[in-house]
Every structure is written in structure tokens, then in C-alpha cells.
Enzyme design. Structure first.
Site, mmCIF file in Angstrom:
data_model
loop_
_atom_site.group_PDB
_atom_site.id
_atom_site.type_symbol
_atom_site.label_atom_id
_atom_site.label_comp_id
_atom_site.label_asym_id
_atom_site.label_seq_id
_atom_site.Cartn_x
_atom_site.Cartn_y
_atom_site.Cartn_z
ATOM 1 N N PRO A 42 -33.715 -22.127 -65.696
ATOM 2 C CA PRO A 42 -34.743 -22.060 -66.736
ATOM 3 C C PRO A 42 -34.221 -22.493 -68.098
ATOM 4 O O PRO A 42 -33.046 -22.290 -68.422
ATOM 5 C CB PRO A 42 -35.141 -20.585 -66.738
ATOM 6 C CG PRO A 42 -33.947 -19.865 -66.221
ATOM 7 C CD PRO A 42 -33.327 -20.798 -65.209
ATOM 8 N N ALA A 43 -35.084 -23.078 -68.894
ATOM 9 C CA ALA A 43 -34.722 -23.433 -70.260
ATOM 10 C C ALA A 43 -34.314 -22.168 -71.015
ATOM 11 O O ALA A 43 -34.898 -21.103 -70.828
ATOM 12 C CB ALA A 43 -35.905 -24.093 -70.954
ATOM 13 N N LYS A 57 -12.746 -29.594 -67.392
ATOM 14 C CA LYS A 57 -13.444 -30.558 -68.244
ATOM 15 C C LYS A 57 -12.450 -31.665 -68.563
ATOM 16 O O LYS A 57 -11.558 -31.499 -69.394
ATOM 17 C CB LYS A 57 -13.921 -29.876 -69.532
ATOM 18 C CG LYS A 57 -14.740 -30.777 -70.443
ATOM 19 C CD LYS A 57 -16.138 -31.027 -69.886
ATOM 20 C CE LYS A 57 -16.994 -31.813 -70.879
ATOM 21 N NZ LYS A 57 -18.367 -32.009 -70.381
ATOM 22 N N ALA A 110 -18.674 -35.943 -68.371
ATOM 23 C CA ALA A 110 -19.205 -36.136 -69.724
ATOM 24 C C ALA A 110 -20.340 -37.140 -69.628
ATOM 25 O O ALA A 110 -20.138 -38.282 -69.212
ATOM 26 C CB ALA A 110 -18.106 -36.662 -70.651
ATOM 27 N N LYS A 118 -25.765 -29.737 -67.933
ATOM 28 C CA LYS A 118 -24.627 -29.724 -67.006
ATOM 29 C C LYS A 118 -23.752 -28.481 -67.173
ATOM 30 O O LYS A 118 -23.325 -27.875 -66.196
ATOM 31 C CB LYS A 118 -23.746 -30.973 -67.199
ATOM 32 C CG LYS A 118 -24.324 -32.266 -66.705
ATOM 33 C CD LYS A 118 -23.285 -33.379 -66.692
ATOM 34 C CE LYS A 118 -22.631 -33.605 -68.038
ATOM 35 N NZ LYS A 118 -23.592 -34.054 -69.079
ATOM 36 N N THR A 119 -23.465 -28.136 -68.431
ATOM 37 C CA THR A 119 -22.574 -26.998 -68.670
ATOM 38 C C THR A 119 -23.205 -25.700 -68.197
ATOM 39 O O THR A 119 -22.520 -24.853 -67.589
ATOM 40 C CB THR A 119 -22.225 -26.911 -70.163
ATOM 41 O OG1 THR A 119 -21.534 -28.106 -70.551
ATOM 42 C CG2 THR A 119 -21.334 -25.709 -70.456
ATOM 43 N N GLY A 144 -31.711 -28.954 -64.761
ATOM 44 C CA GLY A 144 -30.853 -28.274 -65.716
ATOM 45 C C GLY A 144 -31.571 -27.405 -66.716
ATOM 46 O O GLY A 144 -30.969 -26.480 -67.272
#
Length: 229
Positions: free
Chosen positions: A199-200, A35, A110, A15-16, A169
Site C-alpha cells: 500500500p502507498a 545496495k 538503482a 523498490k526499497t 510498489g
């Protein structure tokens, strides 16, 4: 779209990083990232909002409403720390204030959509309803993501909330069969378009590289150039 809520089908799924990518793709606009509840960090440690600002650039205003030290759901973490929880109206009010002098406000939740923020059962979905804001769902790439994405999208529809779309994500460099097929199946499960594939390892890029690449991961709806799936 002035306020966009970013949620996930679970925790630790990107998410971040997705929030940072959206912020970076809007580098010609004034962006705020909100946040509501940061858990699992001590005072002084850089939280998710700060990480978004680090990756996305100086045009990002980072705001954190509350911080609880234990890595738990916000309601549980607040109760165990004997601290006041964050309420949905406080999230909506903070986002509204930021929207007065920012072009885009990204509200990063969260965990998942229905994680509790207080002991009355309030969730990010309640805050999104108060803000009348669309919701972007971040999902993992692999096996099991279709069910979790369908459940999250159904929860949004039941509450009359708009699911803007889905973003993967963290897509592995060598995706397996399930991850490859899910790129086609996720929009069906969500009932909403696939708006990006991050991408990871994207969070490990230098901020300069991250900013230069972010737009290629996201669709035009999110400020990028990737075709909508």
C-alpha cells in the site's frame, strides 16, 4: 533461493519498501540487504539499505558497496564524482560472501534493470547473471505500468534471467480504474505472477506496524500470506 535481486521498471516506485517488506516477512531468518550503488546522498545520511534494516528489524544486515553524492545513474554519478564505479563481479562477490552466513540476500538495484553501473555499460542484469539469481520486478500501480513491466520482463528473458514475479510498489488507498485493472493485467504483461501489492505510505508506518503487516502484502513465495495472482 538464497539471493534475490530486486529491480524496478523505473525509479522512485517503491523498490526499497518492497525490499523491506520481503526482509520483514522473513524475520525468522538471517537476512542481508545489499545496495551496490547508493546515489544522491552525502556521507552519513541513511541510505536505502539502512532504511530496509530500520523497517524490517534487527535480523537484517545492511551493506552498501559504494555511494555517490549526485542523484544520477550510478555510472554517471561515479564519473562526475571522479570515483571508481561498482562492477558486476563486485556485486556478485559481495552477495556470495553474504550468502555464506545469511539465509537470504536481497540485492536492491538503482532505478531500472538496465541502468548503467559503469561506462562499459554493465547493468544490474549483468550482476544477476553472474549470481544466477532470480529477479523480482517492482512496478507502479497506474497507467503506463504494463508497457514498462513488459519491457523489463522481456529484457530478463532475452538474457536468460528468471523473472520471479512482480510486486506493485505503492498501491493508492483509492485506486483508479487503471490501477484496479492492472492487478489482473500485470501478470500477463510480465509473463510472471503478481507476488504482492504494497500500500502507498507503507514506509511511513512505524517499524512495529510495518513488520506486523508486511506478510499480508506478499505472497508465500516472498514469505507472506497473500494469495498469488
Amino acid at each position: 533461493m538464497t539471493v534475490l535481486v530486486v529491480t524496478g521498471t523505473g525509479t522512485e516506485i517503491g523498490k526499497t519498501i518492497v525490499t523491506a517488506a520481503v526482509a520483514a516477512a522473513h524475520r525468522d531468518r538471517r537476512v542481508a540487504v545489499l545496495k551496490p550503488a547508493q546515489t544522491g546522498l552525502a556521507p552519513g545520511e541513511a541510505g536505502d539499505a539502512a532504511e530496509v534494516a530500520r523497517l524490517a528489524g534487527r535480523h537484517v544486515t545492511a551493506v552498501e558497496l559504494a555511494r555517490f553524492p549526485e542523484p544520477l545513474a550510478p555510472a554517471t554519478a561515479a564519473r562526475r564524482a571522479d570515483l571508481r564505479p561498482v562492477r558486476p563481479h563486485e556485486i556478485a562477490e559481495a552477495a556470495g560472501k553474504l550468502a555464506t552466513d545469511h539465509d537470504l540476500v536481497l540485492v536492491e538495484g538503482a532505478g531500472g534493470l538496465l541502468v548503467r553501473f559503469d561506462d562499459d555499460g554493465a547493468t544490474l542484469a549483468d550482476a544477476a547473471g553472474l549470481m544466477a539469481a532470480p529477479v523480482l520486478v517492482v512496478a507502479p500501480a497506474g497507467l503506463g505500468t504494463l508497457n514498462a513491466t513488459a519491457l523489463t520482463s522481456e529484457a530478463l528473458r532475452v538474457r536468460g534471467l528468471e523473472c520471479l514475479g512482480v510486486v506493485v510498489g505503492s498501491m493508492p488507498a483509492g485506486p483508479d480504474l487503471a490501477a484496479r485493472c492492472n492487478l489482473e493485467d500485470l501478470p500477463v504483461a510480465a509473463g510472471a505472477p503478481l507476488l504482492g501489492v504494497v500500500p502507498a505510505g507503507a514506509g511511513a508506518l512505524t517499524p512495529t506496524d510495518f513488520r506486523s503487516r508486511a506478510g499480508s502484502w506478499l505472497s508465500p513465495e516472498l514469505g507472506g500470506s497473500r494469495p498469488v495472482a
